[in-house]
Structures are given as C-alpha cells and as structure tokens.
Design an enzyme around this catalytic site. Structure first.
Site, PDB file in Angstrom:
ATOM      1  N   CYS A 172      -1.066   4.199  -6.498  1.00 32.12           N
ATOM      2  CA  CYS A 172      -1.840   3.452  -5.499  1.00 32.12           C
ATOM      3  C   CYS A 172      -1.907   2.016  -5.976  1.00 32.12           C
ATOM      4  O   CYS A 172      -2.190   1.761  -7.158  1.00 32.12           O
ATOM      5  CB  CYS A 172      -3.245   4.033  -5.355  1.00 32.12           C
ATOM      6  SG  CYS A 172      -4.356   3.038  -4.311  1.00 32.12           S
ATOM      7  N   CYS A 209       0.865  -1.181   0.000  1.00 31.43           N
ATOM      8  CA  CYS A 209       0.000   0.000   0.000  1.00 31.43           C
ATOM      9  C   CYS A 209       0.895   1.222   0.000  1.00 31.43           C
ATOM     10  O   CYS A 209       1.784   1.341   0.855  1.00 31.43           O
ATOM     11  CB  CYS A 209      -0.891  -0.010   1.241  1.00 31.43           C
ATOM     12  SG  CYS A 209      -1.854   1.501   1.505  1.00 31.43           S
TER      13      CYS A 209
END
Length: 268
Positions: A178, A71
C-alpha cells in the site's frame, strides 16, 4: 514545463510525489486525494472506478503530461478504466507492489497491504508470476492507511505490531503493498529488532512515469531543490491546501515546502 498529476484516496501519493521531485526536480505536480470516499478498499469495483475517473478528470483539466494512480487498491481495480478514458492522449501509470523485486533476492518475504489488496486475485497473480517458489506471508493491515492519513501515531504503532504478529518469525523482508505504508518505513524498521528489508514502489513508479513521457531521471543534491511546485491539491474535487498532517512525515515536509502559495498557478 513537465506537469504530472497523481491521484489516491489519501496521503499514499506522497511517496511517489516525493520520488518524482527527486528524479525530476523541475516538474510540477497536481495532486488529487479523495477523503470523502476513503478507504478505497471498502468500495465496490464500480464505485472505485467512478472515484478514480472523477479524480483523473480533475487532473486532466490541468493537461498533465501523465497521470499516476499512486494507489495499489485503485490500480488493481480501476487502472484499465482510467487508461481507456485518457490514453493515448495522457499516459496513465499504475502502482504495482514490489513483489518481483523482493522475489529476486531469493528469500521468503511478507506482503503488507490493505485487506482488499491482500485478498485480491491481482496480488495472488503477482505472487504466482514472480514468487511461486517462495513462501510469501500475506498480511492484511486493516486501518493502517486510515491512521496514516490522520497521523494517528499510537494507532499506527499498534497496527505495525499486529502486522508483525501476523507475519510470524523468521521473515526479514517486507513488501509494502500500500503506497501509504512507505511514509512510516522508519517506524516499521524501528519496531523490528534485527535485520529487516523493505521493498516499496514509489521510486520504480516515478522512473516508469518519466520513461513514459520521454524524460531521463536526473536526481539532484539537497542544495539544489529545483523549481518544481505542487501547483494544486484537491480533496474529492474541492481545491484545498496540503493537509497539515503531512508534517508528520519527512516526505510530507518536503512536499509542503514545494506548495505553491502565490495564487498564480493555473491550468495552462
């Protein structure tokens, strides 16, 4: 047997898990998602550190060879806290947007990311370090990661259109800042007529993970799927099955096929 843990707020860990199975087909994976606290970009640094440490703790119970923070937002704000807790016993690998790779082409590019990452000093430092002489369009994509988590395809397509509108004409390269966004690479490419190059992080992160634990990447053919399994999946600390929404994505289908259902998987 190699065992690797991955954590993320949601389905963003899919791409890295898929890359690990491609490079280390006999490795086992344990996944920790955190749906009760998504999106991570809305959390304070302190709260996000606590959530990352909680998920890492769940993974550490499986005695993994490495923990991957799959992440970008969590890597920006919590990587050092998790490393302080677990290294050197368990190597901890973070996720960095592929800014250096995109800058190496000599072309201007855009970075699509969550609002939290887009506005972070971390992302700006990457741009300053590797792309100071390039025009870099910083594109915030509010709600896109959340739409990907639940496979809301109409909302995903609207967010893609908005991102291209922010990006403006002329740019043909996009860094996916992302980890969720790689799951919809096909939809991003389809939405932009003409040439478009995407730069994503799962494969470089997977390679770095294997290097950290002393393994050589060894990809395989489709006819030899390997023995690696998804041993366990957690949702904010609760043992769960892989979410059905994974079936909306090619990487998700491959992961579902590797989920352990025999009830024999344990932490040893």
């Amino acid at each position: 047997m190699t065992r690797i843990g991955l954590l993320d707020s949601g389905l963003g860990l899919l791409g890295t898990a898929d890359a690990l199975f491609n490079l280390a087909p006999d490795a086992d994976l344990v996944l920790a998602m955190d749906p009760d606290f998504t999106p991570y970009g809305s959390l304070s640094t302190e709260a996000l550190e606590q959530r990352a440490l909680h998920s890492a703790g769940v993974l550490a119970e499986w005695e993994p060879d490495a923990i991957v923070i799959a992440c970008n937002t969590a890597s920006v704000q919590a990587l050092e806290a998790v490393r302080t807790r677990y290294e050197p016993t368990i190597p901890v690998i973070g996720t960095v947007p592929a800014v250096k790779m995109a800058a190496g082409t000599g072309q201007d590019f855009a970075i699509w990311a969550t609002p939290a990452t887009t506005g972070s000093a971390y992302q700006q430092n990457l741009i300053d370090a590797f792309a100071a002489d390039r025009h870099v369009a910083k594109v915030a994509c509010p709600g896109l990661a959340e739409a990907i988590n639940v496979a809301d395809l109409p909302k995903i397509d609207r967010a893609i259109e908005d991102a291209f509108a922010q990006m403006g004409p002329g740019l043909e390269s996009v860094v996916l800042g992302c980890t969720h966004y790689g799951l919809i690479a096909d939809r991003i490419m389809a939405a932009r007529a003409g040439a478009l190059t995407l730069f994503d992080s799962p494969m470089p992160v997977a390679k770095q993970t294997l290097r950290r634990i002393g393994l050589e990447p060894a990809g395989i053919g489709d006819d030899q799927p390997g023995t690696g399994r998804v041993l366990a999946t957690y949702a904010s600390g609760r043992r769960v099955g892989l979410p059905a929404s994974l079936a909306a994505y090619p990487a998700g289908k491959r992961l579902l096929a590797r989920e352990s259902h025999d009830g024999t998987a344990d932490r040893r």
